[in-house]
Design a protein around this motif. Structure first.
Motif, PDB file in Angstrom:
ATOM      1  N   ALA A 196     -53.046  40.827  -2.952  1.00  0.00           N
ATOM      2  CA  ALA A 196     -51.916  41.161  -2.079  1.00  0.00           C
ATOM      3  C   ALA A 196     -52.352  41.808  -0.772  1.00  0.00           C
ATOM      4  CB  ALA A 196     -50.941  42.078  -2.821  1.00  0.00           C
ATOM      5  N   ASP A 197     -53.504  42.509  -0.807  1.00  0.00           N
ATOM      6  CA  ASP A 197     -53.959  43.225   0.396  1.00  0.00           C
ATOM      7  C   ASP A 197     -54.819  42.344   1.311  1.00  0.00           C
ATOM      8  OD1 ASP A 197     -55.914  43.102  -1.562  1.00  0.00           O
ATOM      9  OD2 ASP A 197     -56.949  44.906  -0.836  1.00  0.00           O
ATOM     10  N   LYS A 198     -55.021  41.086   0.932  1.00  0.00           N
ATOM     11  CA  LYS A 198     -55.955  40.242   1.680  1.00  0.00           C
ATOM     12  C   LYS A 198     -55.269  39.114   2.451  1.00  0.00           C
ATOM     13  CE  LYS A 198     -59.792  42.158   0.097  1.00  0.00           C
ATOM     14  NZ  LYS A 198     -60.725  42.867   1.013  1.00  0.00           N
ATOM     15  N   ILE A 199     -53.942  39.133   2.527  1.00  0.00           N
ATOM     16  CA  ILE A 199     -53.238  37.986   3.097  1.00  0.00           C
ATOM     17  C   ILE A 199     -53.622  37.715   4.558  1.00  0.00           C
ATOM     18  CG2 ILE A 199     -51.145  39.286   3.716  1.00  0.00           C
ATOM     19  CD1 ILE A 199     -51.433  35.623   2.482  1.00  0.00           C
ATOM     20  N   VAL A 200     -53.842  38.765   5.352  1.00  0.00           N
ATOM     21  CA  VAL A 200     -54.243  38.558   6.754  1.00  0.00           C
ATOM     22  C   VAL A 200     -55.618  37.914   6.808  1.00  0.00           C
ATOM     23  CG1 VAL A 200     -54.781  39.677   8.942  1.00  0.00           C
ATOM     24  CG2 VAL A 200     -52.819  40.451   7.619  1.00  0.00           C
ATOM     25  N   ASP A 201     -56.567  38.420   5.998  1.00  0.00           N
ATOM     26  CA  ASP A 201     -57.914  37.842   5.954  1.00  0.00           C
ATOM     27  C   ASP A 201     -57.853  36.368   5.544  1.00  0.00           C
ATOM     28  OD1 ASP A 201     -59.084  40.284   6.619  1.00  0.00           O
ATOM     29  OD2 ASP A 201     -59.238  40.906   4.525  1.00  0.00           O
ATOM     30  N   ILE A 202     -57.004  36.060   4.567  1.00  0.00           N
ATOM     31  CA  ILE A 202     -56.880  34.685   4.075  1.00  0.00           C
ATOM     32  C   ILE A 202     -56.374  33.752   5.184  1.00  0.00           C
ATOM     33  CG2 ILE A 202     -55.583  33.187   2.496  1.00  0.00           C
ATOM     34  CD1 ILE A 202     -55.626  35.593   0.498  1.00  0.00           C
ATOM     35  N   THR A 203     -55.314  34.154   5.882  1.00  0.00           N
ATOM     36  CA  THR A 203     -54.750  33.288   6.927  1.00  0.00           C
ATOM     37  C   THR A 203     -55.713  33.127   8.101  1.00  0.00           C
ATOM     38  OG1 THR A 203     -53.553  35.173   7.860  1.00  0.00           O
ATOM     39  CG2 THR A 203     -52.338  33.765   6.350  1.00  0.00           C
ATOM     40  N   VAL A 204     -56.452  34.195   8.446  1.00  0.00           N
ATOM     41  CA  VAL A 204     -57.434  34.107   9.536  1.00  0.00           C
ATOM     42  C   VAL A 204     -58.529  33.113   9.171  1.00  0.00           C
ATOM     43  CG1 VAL A 204     -59.272  35.369  10.742  1.00  0.00           C
ATOM     44  CG2 VAL A 204     -57.003  36.397  10.517  1.00  0.00           C
ATOM     45  N   ALA A 205     -58.987  33.173   7.929  1.00  0.00           N
ATOM     46  CA  ALA A 205     -60.055  32.264   7.483  1.00  0.00           C
ATOM     47  C   ALA A 205     -59.561  30.819   7.454  1.00  0.00           C
ATOM     48  CB  ALA A 205     -60.560  32.682   6.103  1.00  0.00           C
ATOM     49  N   ILE A 206     -58.366  30.579   6.902  1.00  0.00           N
ATOM     50  CA  ILE A 206     -57.818  29.219   6.814  1.00  0.00           C
ATOM     51  C   ILE A 206     -57.649  28.618   8.207  1.00  0.00           C
ATOM     52  CG2 ILE A 206     -55.807  27.843   6.131  1.00  0.00           C
ATOM     53  CD1 ILE A 206     -55.350  29.787   3.830  1.00  0.00           C
ATOM     54  N   ASP A 207     -57.280  29.451   9.165  1.00  0.00           N
ATOM     55  CA  ASP A 207     -57.040  28.990  10.532  1.00  0.00           C
ATOM     56  C   ASP A 207     -58.294  28.400  11.169  1.00  0.00           C
ATOM     57  OD1 ASP A 207     -55.383  28.578  12.733  1.00  0.00           O
ATOM     58  OD2 ASP A 207     -55.995  30.455  13.675  1.00  0.00           O
ATOM     59  N   LYS A 208     -59.478  28.744  10.628  1.00  0.00           N
ATOM     60  CA  LYS A 208     -60.745  28.271  11.203  1.00  0.00           C
ATOM     61  C   LYS A 208     -61.238  26.978  10.559  1.00  0.00           C
ATOM     62  CE  LYS A 208     -62.259  33.015  12.228  1.00  0.00           C
ATOM     63  NZ  LYS A 208     -63.236  34.072  11.890  1.00  0.00           N
ATOM     64  N   LEU A 209     -60.445  26.396   9.643  1.00  0.00           N
ATOM     65  CA  LEU A 209     -60.895  25.228   8.871  1.00  0.00           C
ATOM     66  C   LEU A 209     -61.392  24.095   9.765  1.00  0.00           C
ATOM     67  CD1 LEU A 209     -61.189  23.877   6.075  1.00  0.00           C
ATOM     68  CD2 LEU A 209     -58.842  23.045   6.353  1.00  0.00           C
ATOM     69  N   ASP A 210     -60.619  23.751  10.804  1.00  0.00           N
ATOM     70  CA  ASP A 210     -60.986  22.634  11.678  1.00  0.00           C
ATOM     71  C   ASP A 210     -62.284  22.899  12.440  1.00  0.00           C
ATOM     72  OD1 ASP A 210     -58.801  21.231  10.869  1.00  0.00           O
ATOM     73  OD2 ASP A 210     -57.549  21.759  12.591  1.00  0.00           O
ATOM     74  N   LYS A 211     -62.556  24.176  12.716  1.00  0.00           N
ATOM     75  CA  LYS A 211     -63.717  24.524  13.546  1.00  0.00           C
ATOM     76  C   LYS A 211     -64.992  24.693  12.724  1.00  0.00           C
ATOM     77  CE  LYS A 211     -60.887  26.903  17.007  1.00  0.00           C
ATOM     78  NZ  LYS A 211     -60.458  28.222  17.514  1.00  0.00           N
ATOM     79  N   ILE A 212     -64.882  25.282  11.518  1.00  0.00           N
ATOM     80  CA  ILE A 212     -66.112  25.647  10.784  1.00  0.00           C
ATOM     81  C   ILE A 212     -66.263  24.930   9.444  1.00  0.00           C
ATOM     82  CG2 ILE A 212     -66.195  27.917  11.916  1.00  0.00           C
ATOM     83  CD1 ILE A 212     -65.160  29.190   9.354  1.00  0.00           C
ATOM     84  N   GLY A 213     -65.216  24.233   8.978  1.00  0.00           N
ATOM     85  CA  GLY A 213     -65.329  23.470   7.735  1.00  0.00           C
ATOM     86  C   GLY A 213     -65.041  24.301   6.497  1.00  0.00           C
ATOM     87  N   ILE A 214     -64.787  23.602   5.384  1.00  0.00           N
ATOM     88  CA  ILE A 214     -64.332  24.251   4.152  1.00  0.00           C
ATOM     89  C   ILE A 214     -65.372  25.210   3.574  1.00  0.00           C
ATOM     90  CG2 ILE A 214     -65.075  22.266   2.746  1.00  0.00           C
ATOM     91  CD1 ILE A 214     -62.038  24.549   2.056  1.00  0.00           C
ATOM     92  N   ASP A 215     -66.685  24.831   3.605  1.00  0.00           N
ATOM     93  CA  ASP A 215     -67.711  25.687   3.006  1.00  0.00           C
ATOM     94  C   ASP A 215     -67.799  27.027   3.722  1.00  0.00           C
ATOM     95  OD1 ASP A 215     -68.286  23.736   1.171  1.00  0.00           O
ATOM     96  OD2 ASP A 215     -69.945  22.872   2.343  1.00  0.00           O
ATOM     97  N   ASN A 216     -67.739  26.992   5.054  1.00  0.00           N
ATOM     98  CA  ASN A 216     -67.819  28.236   5.827  1.00  0.00           C
ATOM     99  C   ASN A 216     -66.553  29.089   5.666  1.00  0.00           C
ATOM    100  OD1 ASN A 216     -70.427  27.932   6.963  1.00  0.00           O
ATOM    101  ND2 ASN A 216     -69.611  26.418   8.396  1.00  0.00           N
ATOM    102  N   VAL A 217     -65.392  28.414   5.521  1.00  0.00           N
ATOM    103  CA  VAL A 217     -64.148  29.153   5.250  1.00  0.00           C
ATOM    104  C   VAL A 217     -64.280  29.906   3.930  1.00  0.00           C
ATOM    105  CG1 VAL A 217     -61.710  28.920   4.628  1.00  0.00           C
ATOM    106  CG2 VAL A 217     -62.606  27.687   6.610  1.00  0.00           C
ATOM    107  N   ASN A 218     -64.794  29.235   2.905  1.00  0.00           N
ATOM    108  CA  ASN A 218     -64.951  29.883   1.604  1.00  0.00           C
ATOM    109  C   ASN A 218     -65.961  31.030   1.672  1.00  0.00           C
ATOM    110  OD1 ASN A 218     -63.066  28.251   0.352  1.00  0.00           O
ATOM    111  ND2 ASN A 218     -64.567  26.710  -0.273  1.00  0.00           N
TER     112      ASN A 218
END
Length: 461
Positions: A196-218
């Motif tokens: 519950a405390d990580k929602i901002v971190d999660i959305t920031v990471a997902i937003d970078k999918l097109d730029k850095i790819g799934i492995d780097n997002v994870n």
């Protein structure tokens, strides 16, 4: 002393104001189509109204106004020597310049609640001030243009605001993508993965999918402290693709154990369905469909501490620039002033960014930025006396008209017309006066016609 203006502020000349007024008039006219009413609030509010509403950083960015008169009389020498800026400001200032239009609006609703018919649909177009460090695209004085519907939980309000956004940008001739999400969906995702405390971190990471790819997002999610199990459960969300309906189906499956999350899915489905399908085939031309794309975007997480339902943001498709409009649903606008329970939904058009977009696209209609349409050349007192009543007739016909004030060389008067991009020039010398006519010159083509005053009006129109 050389004159200057305060850093982070701007002068707007005639051409800039013509363009800005085109933006204001367009947005205002669309709000009125939907029954919104205009309000204004004072440039200054009490610090009691403003302080504590924008967080600690916001309090620092408030422009505070010194009390009038002997403002030092209530301050001790010890307080002055301690040089505690925040404490001194509290003692020396009772007022501040408004930081946004939302808090003054909340104060307005509380103060005028007995006069307001709910739901109340308001628009407000005024400057706001922030004591920020000026930089490119960021000013200390800038304009906001907000629209809100308060006192109603109906999702039809969200539908209307999407239609307003769509209509405004159609009128501007700007292609946009309207991104939409729901705060309840984000809360539900955080719930079901136990972060519950990580929602901002999660959305920031997902937003970078097109730029850095799934492995780097994870990898970024791991660095943010999520477990492998949590990351695994997030994969369907991170890799969300397809139509809005397909995305909603995937999200509903992920959130099947979250009541809050499923409520968010239900709200979004209603908004998207209402805006995507004609309800009456006989009126298919007049349906509620949007002309611009409405896209479900889970990375949209604006105002997480403020918004409680639908959230939306608008991006220009043909210009590289940040969000040009945004907004969302909030549950407790007036609670900050001790009057809980008034929900609402609102949007804010970024006037300065829209101005930049229209400039880059050169999307202003000619008649929006042109001022004077017709200039009468001044040949002397007798000719001017002949032209004055004709000029009055032209103005009564709704045509912006000038008579050059001085009887100077023709070249100078024509240069004035060219500089102001005046479309037509009228000349009346001895021959024209004798015939009761005027020579009209089209400044773009150079074509000249000898016309009666009535013919002149028709030609200039």
């Amino acid at each position: 002393m050389k004159p200057s203006i305060v850093k982070g502020t701007r002068d707007f000349g005639p051409q800039e104001m013509a363009r800005r007024n085109y933006i204001f008039d367009t947005i205002r006219s669309v709000y009125r189509l939907y029954g919104f009413q205009q309000i204004e609030t004072p440039a200054m509010e009490t610090l009691q109204t403003l302080m504590g509403k924008y967080g600690e950083e916001g309090d620092k960015l408030l422009f505070k106004v010194l009390n009038s008169g002997d403002f030092l009389s209530k301050v001790t020498d010890q307080e002055l020597q301690e040089r505690n800026a925040l404490h001194l400001a509290a003692r020396l200032c009772e007022k501040g310049l408004r930081y946004d239009l939302t808090v003054p609006f909340a104060r307005y609703v509380v103060m005028h609640r007995d006069e307001l018919q709910l739901p109340f649909k308001r628009y407000q177009m005024q400057p706001v001030w922030r004591a920020d460090r000026p930089q490119k695209g960021r000013y200390r004085e800038f304009w906001q243009f907000d629209g809100d519907i308060v006192g109603s939980d109906s999702l039809l309000n969200e539908v209307e605001l999407m239609q307003i956004i769509d209509t405004v940008f159609q009128r501007f001739g700007v292609r946009v993508q309207i991104k939409i999400n729901n705060r309840k969906i984000l809360t539900g995702i955080a719930e079901v993965i136990g972060a519950a405390d990580k929602i901002v971190d999660i959305t920031v990471a997902i937003d970078k999918l097109d730029k850095i790819g799934i492995d780097n997002v994870n990898d970024e999610l791991r660095q943010d402290g999520l477990t492998e199990e949590q990351i695994a459960r997030l994969q369907p969300v991170i890799l969300l693709q397809g139509t809005n309906d397909e995305k909603l189906a995937t999200i509903a499956e992920v959130l099947k154990d979250s009541e809050t999350g499923l409520k968010g899915v239900e709200e979004l489905r209603y908004i998207l369905n209402t805006l995507s399908a004609p309800h009456n085939s006989q009126l298919s031309i007049l349906n509620s469909q949007l002309k611009n794309e409405l896209q479900l975007d889970l990375t949209l997480a604006r105002g997480l501490n403020y918004y409680t339902g639908a959230i939306f943001e608008v991006k220009a498709l043909d210009v590289e620039i940040g969000s040009i409009t945004g907004g969302g649903r909030y549950d407790n606008l007036t609670g900050i002033f001790g009057m809980p329970g008034i929900s609402g939904v609102g949007i804010s058009f970024g006037v300065d960014r829209i101005y930049d977009v229209l400039n880059q696209l050169d999307a202003y209609p000619k008649d929006a930025t042109n001022g004077t349409r017709l200039l009468f050349i001044n040949f002397g007192p007798q000719e001017t006396a002949y032209c004055l009543p004709i000029a009055a007739m032209v103005r009564q016909a709704g045509i912006s008209t000038e008579i050059f004030p001085d009887s100077v060389k023709m070249k100078k008067q024509m240069a004035y017309a060219n500089q102001k991009q005046i479309a037509y020039v009228a000349l009346a010398g001895e021959n024209e006066i004798a015939q009761g006519k005027v020579t009209l010159k089209n400044m773009e083509t150079g074509e000249q016609q000898l016309l009666t005053p009535d013919e002149l009006i028709s030609a200039v129109r």
